[in-house]
Design an enzyme around this catalytic site. Structure first.
Site, PDB file in Angstrom:
ATOM      1  CG  ASN A  95       2.891   8.206   2.027  1.00 14.05           C
ATOM      2  OD1 ASN A  95       3.236   7.756   3.122  1.00 14.05           O
ATOM      3  ND2 ASN A  95       2.012   7.597   1.246  1.00 14.05           N
ATOM      4  CD1 TRP A  96       8.903  10.482   3.974  1.00 16.87           C
ATOM      5  CD2 TRP A  96       9.684  10.144   6.046  1.00 16.87           C
ATOM      6  NE1 TRP A  96       9.598  11.610   4.350  1.00 16.87           N
ATOM      7  CE2 TRP A  96      10.092  11.421   5.619  1.00 16.87           C
ATOM      8  CE3 TRP A  96      10.052   9.708   7.323  1.00 16.87           C
ATOM      9  CZ2 TRP A  96      10.846  12.283   6.419  1.00 16.87           C
ATOM     10  CZ3 TRP A  96      10.805  10.556   8.127  1.00 16.87           C
ATOM     11  CH2 TRP A  96      11.195  11.829   7.677  1.00 16.87           C
ATOM     12  CE  LYS A  97       3.746   5.171  -0.690  1.00 18.10           C
ATOM     13  NZ  LYS A  97       3.352   4.519  -1.935  1.00 18.10           N
ATOM     14  CG  HIS A 126      -1.949   5.987   0.408  1.00 17.43           C
ATOM     15  ND1 HIS A 126      -1.676   4.782  -0.198  1.00 17.43           N
ATOM     16  CD2 HIS A 126      -1.079   6.877  -0.139  1.00 17.43           C
ATOM     17  CE1 HIS A 126      -0.683   4.943  -1.051  1.00 17.43           C
ATOM     18  NE2 HIS A 126      -0.300   6.211  -1.043  1.00 17.43           N
ATOM     19  CD  GLU A 132       0.880   2.132  -0.764  1.00 12.89           C
ATOM     20  OE1 GLU A 132       1.337   2.516   0.333  1.00 12.89           O
ATOM     21  OE2 GLU A 132       1.430   2.411  -1.862  1.00 12.89           O
ATOM     22  CD  GLU A 141      -1.170   9.436  -3.741  1.00 12.68           C
ATOM     23  OE1 GLU A 141      -0.015   9.862  -3.784  1.00 12.68           O
ATOM     24  OE2 GLU A 141      -1.547   8.545  -2.966  1.00 12.68           O
ATOM     25  N   GLY A 152       4.148   4.158  -7.129  1.00 11.58           N
ATOM     26  CA  GLY A 152       5.276   3.260  -6.945  1.00 11.58           C
ATOM     27  C   GLY A 152       5.645   2.470  -8.194  1.00 11.58           C
ATOM     28  CB  SER A 191       5.629   7.622 -10.536  1.00  5.02           C
ATOM     29  OG  SER A 191       5.421   6.267 -10.176  1.00  5.02           O
ATOM     30  N   GLY A 211       5.887   9.691  -2.742  1.00  2.78           N
ATOM     31  CA  GLY A 211       6.310   8.509  -1.991  1.00  2.78           C
ATOM     32  C   GLY A 211       7.812   8.314  -2.110  1.00  2.78           C
ATOM     33  N   GLY A 212       8.219   7.459  -3.041  1.00  2.00           N
ATOM     34  CA  GLY A 212       9.623   7.072  -3.200  1.00  2.00           C
ATOM     35  C   GLY A 212      10.601   8.238  -3.191  1.00  2.00           C
TER      36      GLY A 212
HETATM   37  P1  PGA Z   1       5.146   7.173  -5.216  1.00  2.00           P
HETATM   38  O1  PGA Z   1       4.026   7.111  -4.072  1.00  2.00           O
HETATM   39  O2  PGA Z   1       5.562   8.626  -5.324  1.00  2.00           O
HETATM   40  O3  PGA Z   1       6.241   6.286  -4.736  1.00  2.00           O
HETATM   41  O4  PGA Z   1       4.500   6.696  -6.477  1.00  2.00           O
HETATM   42  C1  PGA Z   1       3.061   8.115  -3.937  1.00  2.00           C
HETATM   43  C2  PGA Z   1       2.105   7.779  -2.815  1.00  2.00           C
HETATM   44  O5  PGA Z   1       1.785   6.605  -2.631  1.00  2.00           O
HETATM   45  O6  PGA Z   1       1.648   8.673  -2.081  1.00  2.00           O
END
Ligand code: PGA
Length: 256
Positions: A9-11, A99, A101, A171, A177, A216, A237-238
Site C-alpha cells: 500500500n504505497w499510500k 483502510h 486512514e 491492521e 506507520g 509496521s 505500507g512503508g
Molecule cells: P505500515 O502501513 O506498514 O507503514 O505500518 C500499513 C498500512 O497502512 O497498510
C-alpha cells in the site's frame, strides 16, 4: 491450503521517476527468483494516477495491481472519486477497502465500507477489506469486539459467500506507520477470532479466506508474523516503497 499474499500500500507516495525504479526493482527481483516466489501472490497499490504506468511495468511479471480506494457509486456527481468501471480500463484486480486512514481521516463508516465491498465484488474486483482497533479500544479490552463488528457489517451486507472472493487485512491502528508491530501472538489472536466469526457462518469459506496482517511489517519481523497459523501474508505500507525490503517480505511469505 491458502496461498500467501503480500500487498504493498504505497499510500500518497511516489512520483513517475521513483515508481519507475521501484517497479523495475520489483519486477527484476521477482522474475529472477520465479520458482521460490511462485508460492506467493504479490500486489502493489499505487496512487491511482500512476495505474497505467504500473500496469505497463507489470506486464512482464505476475505482479497484480490494485488501488487504495474506490467509490461505492457507479458514476455521476461525486467530485474527486473513482469508479469501478474506470478501474476496469486498467486491469486493476484488487481494491483496498476501509483502510483505517479512510475510516479515521475521511469518515468512512462500517456500512459504507460494506457497500464498497459489495460494489467491488459485483464488478469482479477483489476487495482487501481492512479491519482493526485503535489503541484506546485495545487498552479497554475491546479489540476483538471492534474487529468482529467490522467483519459483521460486511457479512450482513454481502453475505458469507462474499468472503470466498475477498481478502481480509487485520491492521491494528496503533501499529500502522508507528514502527510498533503487534506481536505474532497478538496478531494471531485476532486472526483466529476473525476466522472463528466466519466459521460460525460457513466453515469452508472461513478456512479458505486469506487474512493478512498489516501494521509496521518489515523485512525483519515478517517471517515470524507469517509463521502464525492464521496469518496468510501482509499488507505493507512503508516497507513496500523500498525494493529490497518488499522483496524480503515477499520471500518470507513464500517460505511460510
Ligand atoms: P505500515 O502501513 O506498514 O507503514 O505500518 C500499513 C498500512 O497502512 O497498510
Amino acid at each position: 491450503m491458502r496461498k500467501s499474499l503480500v500487498a504493498g500500500n504505497w499510500k500518497m507516495n511516489g512520483n513517475k521517476s521513483s515508481i519507475n525504479s521501484l517497479m523495475d526493482g520489483l519486477v527484476n527481483g521477482l522474475n529472477s527468483n520465479v520458482e521460490a516466489m511462485g508460492s506467493v501472490d504479490v500486489l502493489v497499490c499505487p496512487p491511482a494516477v500512476y495505474l497505467q504506468q504500473v500496469a505497463d511495468k507489470v506486464s512482464t511479471s505476475s505482479i497484480k495491481v490494485g488501488v487504495q480506494n474506490v467509490s461505492e457509486y457507479e458514476s455521476g456527481a461525486y467530485t474527486g472519486e473513482l469508479s469501478l468501471a474506470m478501474l476496469a480500463d486498467f486491469n486493476c484486480d484488487y481494491v483496498i477497502v476501509g483502510h483505517s486512514e479512510r475510516r479515521s481521516l475521511f469518515g468512512e463508516t462500517d456500512a459504507q465500507v460494506a457497500e464498497k465491498c459489495q460494489a467491488a465484488l459485483e464488478a469482479g474486483v477483489i476487495p482487501v477489506l481492512c479491519v482493526g482497533e485503535t489503541l484506546e479500544q485495545r487498552d479497554s479490552g475491546q479489540a476483538l469486539a471492534v474487529v468482529e463488528a467490522q467483519i459483521d457489517a460486511v457479512l450482513k451486507c454481502c453475505g458469507i459467500a462474499s468472503f470466498s472472493k475477498l481478502v481480509v487485512a487485520y491492521e491494528p491502528v496503533w501499529a500502522i506507520g508507528t514502527g510498533r508491530t503487534a506481536t505474532p501472538e497478538q496478531a494471531q489472536e485476532v486472526h483466529g477470532a476473525i476466522r472463528a466469526v466466519l466459521a460460525a457462518a460457513d466453515a469452508e469459506v472461513s478456512a479458505s479466506v486469506r487474512i493478512l496482517y498489516g501494521g509496521s511489517v518489515n523485512a525483519v519481523n515478517a517471517a515470524e508474523l507469517f509463521s502464525q497459523p492464521d496469518i496468510d501474508g501482509g499488507l505493507v505500507g512503508g516497507a513496500s516503497l523500498k525494493v529490497d525490503d518488499f522483496l524480503a517480505i515477499c520471500s518470507a511469505a513464500a517460505a511460510a
